[in-house]
Design a protein around this motif. Structure first.
Motif, PDB file in Angstrom:
ATOM      1  N   PHE A   9       0.828  -1.210   0.000  1.00 49.82           N
ATOM      2  CA  PHE A   9       0.000   0.000   0.000  1.00 49.82           C
ATOM      3  C   PHE A   9       0.863   1.261   0.000  1.00 49.82           C
ATOM      4  O   PHE A   9       0.612   2.210  -0.741  1.00 49.82           O
ATOM      5  CB  PHE A   9      -0.923   0.031   1.221  1.00 49.82           C
ATOM      6  N   ALA A  10       1.888   1.275   0.839  1.00 52.80           N
ATOM      7  CA  ALA A  10       2.723   2.462   0.966  1.00 52.80           C
ATOM      8  C   ALA A  10       3.483   2.755  -0.325  1.00 52.80           C
ATOM      9  O   ALA A  10       3.480   3.898  -0.818  1.00 52.80           O
ATOM     10  CB  ALA A  10       3.699   2.286   2.125  1.00 52.80           C
ATOM     11  N   VAL A  16       2.092   6.534  -6.989  1.00 49.12           N
ATOM     12  CA  VAL A  16       1.019   7.265  -7.665  1.00 49.12           C
ATOM     13  C   VAL A  16       1.180   8.767  -7.448  1.00 49.12           C
ATOM     14  O   VAL A  16       1.106   9.561  -8.400  1.00 49.12           O
ATOM     15  CB  VAL A  16      -0.366   6.789  -7.173  1.00 49.12           C
ATOM     16  N   VAL A  17       1.428   9.185  -6.219  1.00 49.68           N
ATOM     17  CA  VAL A  17       1.540  10.622  -5.912  1.00 49.68           C
ATOM     18  C   VAL A  17       2.745  11.242  -6.609  1.00 49.68           C
ATOM     19  O   VAL A  17       2.639  12.288  -7.267  1.00 49.68           O
ATOM     20  CB  VAL A  17       1.606  10.832  -4.382  1.00 49.68           C
ATOM     21  N   VAL A  18       3.897  10.589  -6.491  1.00 51.91           N
ATOM     22  CA  VAL A  18       5.118  11.152  -7.081  1.00 51.91           C
ATOM     23  C   VAL A  18       5.032  11.161  -8.603  1.00 51.91           C
ATOM     24  O   VAL A  18       5.426  12.142  -9.254  1.00 51.91           O
ATOM     25  CB  VAL A  18       6.358  10.363  -6.585  1.00 51.91           C
ATOM     26  N   LEU A  45       1.049   2.697 -13.017  1.00 48.24           N
ATOM     27  CA  LEU A  45       2.409   2.510 -12.522  1.00 48.24           C
ATOM     28  C   LEU A  45       2.404   2.167 -11.031  1.00 48.24           C
ATOM     29  O   LEU A  45       3.176   1.311 -10.574  1.00 48.24           O
ATOM     30  CB  LEU A  45       3.242   3.766 -12.784  1.00 48.24           C
ATOM     31  N   GLY A  46       1.531   2.797 -10.258  1.00 49.03           N
ATOM     32  CA  GLY A  46       1.432   2.477  -8.836  1.00 49.03           C
ATOM     33  C   GLY A  46       0.957   1.058  -8.601  1.00 49.03           C
ATOM     34  O   GLY A  46       1.456   0.359  -7.710  1.00 49.03           O
ATOM     35  N   LEU A  47       0.012   0.599  -9.402  1.00 51.73           N
ATOM     36  CA  LEU A  47      -0.453  -0.782  -9.297  1.00 51.73           C
ATOM     37  C   LEU A  47       0.662  -1.752  -9.663  1.00 51.73           C
ATOM     38  O   LEU A  47       0.846  -2.783  -8.992  1.00 51.73           O
ATOM     39  CB  LEU A  47      -1.664  -0.989 -10.208  1.00 51.73           C
ATOM     40  N   LEU A  48       1.414  -1.442 -10.699  1.00 50.24           N
ATOM     41  CA  LEU A  48       2.523  -2.302 -11.105  1.00 50.24           C
ATOM     42  C   LEU A  48       3.578  -2.405 -10.006  1.00 50.24           C
ATOM     43  O   LEU A  48       4.081  -3.490  -9.715  1.00 50.24           O
ATOM     44  CB  LEU A  48       3.146  -1.772 -12.397  1.00 50.24           C
TER      45      LEU A  48
END
Length: 105
Positions: A9-10, A16-18, A45-48
């Protein structure tokens, strides 16, 4: 499918934010379609990153080299060693019936 860990999660959220901030600053988009595209790319990209993060190892894999008796002895609680089988209380069934609805909220 196993539940995601706190690290997944972190790292996924941070990615995602960056990524969103970097792409918005890099492309300087102001249109709604451009912002939506940047958001979609950042979410992908965050999911990956979250999925590819290695899962924690289980203790069973670490103790694979130990003999079975040593592994079983490590799991046995020492307080039960002096109690004989006839002194132990068998596990009972729950008093709640499975076909009835619970009144607890």
């Amino acid at each position: 499918m196993p539940r995601p860990t706190a690290a997944q999660f972190a790292y996924g959220s941070a990615t995602v934010v960056v990524t969103t901030l970097a792409l918005l600053l890099l492309f300087r988009t102001e249109s709604g379609i451009g912002v939506a595209a940047v958001g979609a790319v950042a979410l992908a990209l965050g999911l990956l990153v979250a999925v590819r993060l290695p899962l924690p190892r289980h203790r069973a894999a670490e103790g694979a080299g130990q003999p079975a008796t040593a592994h079983a002895a490590a799991r046995t609680h020492h307080a039960l060693e002096g109690v004989e089988a006839r002194e132990r209380v068998p596990a009972g069934r729950s008093s709640v019936r499975e076909d009835e609805h619970s009144l607890r909220r």
